[in-house]
Design an enzyme around this catalytic site. Sequence first.
Site, PDB file in Angstrom:
ATOM      1  N   ASP A 111       0.842  -1.199   0.000  1.00  0.00           N
ATOM      2  CA  ASP A 111       0.000   0.000   0.000  1.00  0.00           C
ATOM      3  C   ASP A 111       0.880   1.252   0.000  1.00  0.00           C
ATOM      4  O   ASP A 111       2.034   1.217   0.416  1.00  0.00           O
ATOM      5  CB  ASP A 111      -0.882   0.036   1.263  1.00  0.00           C
ATOM      6  CG  ASP A 111      -1.884  -1.101   1.283  1.00  0.00           C
ATOM      7  OD1 ASP A 111      -2.154  -1.677   0.219  1.00  0.00           O
ATOM      8  OD2 ASP A 111      -2.380  -1.416   2.387  1.00  0.00           O
TER       9      ASP A 111
HETATM   10  N1  URA Z   1      -1.303  -5.752   4.123  1.00  0.00           N
HETATM   11  C1  URA Z   1      -1.773  -4.486   4.074  1.00  0.00           C
HETATM   12  O1  URA Z   1      -2.803  -4.175   4.663  1.00  0.00           O
HETATM   13  N2  URA Z   1      -1.058  -3.575   3.381  1.00  0.00           N
HETATM   14  C2  URA Z   1       0.090  -3.868   2.739  1.00  0.00           C
HETATM   15  O2  URA Z   1       0.707  -2.970   2.123  1.00  0.00           O
HETATM   16  C3  URA Z   1       0.561  -5.187   2.793  1.00  0.00           C
HETATM   17  C4  URA Z   1      -0.163  -6.115   3.491  1.00  0.00           C
END
Ligand code: URA
Length: 237
Positions: free
Chosen positions: A102
Amino acid sequence: MKLDRLIAKHRQMGRTAALRAIAGRKVQVNGLVVADGYAEVDRFSDVTLDDEPVQVAERGLYLLMHKPVGWLSATKDAQHPTVLDLIDDPDKHTLHLAGRLDRNTSGLLILTNDGNWSKRLMAADFKVPKVYRVETDVPVPPEAVEAFARGFYFHTEDITTLPVKLEILGEHLARVTLHEGRYHQVKRMFHRVGCRVTALHRGSVGMLCLPEDLKPGEWREMTPEERQAALSSSESA
Ligand code: URA
């Protein structure tokens, strides 16, 4: 592609003739004679027939990056800077991402231009452990350990998450080890136990750890050992 097909295609000959040339030890792959016409070769190999080039190897790129918070895991975006903007390699336009994080997650990110390798990595994605450090707004309840191990049902995708190892390291700090990569998985799991994730950082994929000397925004090419490590779990190493 099989070696006999590659020779046949580039030299406008039949596969039988190509197989004969290969069996006659006239073909080299990366400087070594290969006599098996059904050997797999990709576009990253030099291939010669009678010492004349048939295919010139393309440059394979296998990069690991310390993704900083705020950069998108994408190769282009109209609004936000992408992780590709951090790379100054002349062949960077050939890269794709092997897994995403993310925008507000930091840590180990893998980029490559080798689709076969990333396909293996993504297939292994459901086996290799990925380790995240998680900070939360409120203390992680101890019963979350069992809940993570049991799995959560996500009705949007109609799936139950595989068992996740949760280690509570401090009041607002935990480590999770998962073997899959569902959409926003870590944040959604913590939400189920009443916590908001305030910081998320991926430290490793398989046996490949984010090198300590790689600062946020920095990247480098992987060593062949690191390439292998990304595909390996501790159980199979
Ligand atoms: N889980 C999440 O919520 N975000 C990420 O970037 C990776 C795993």
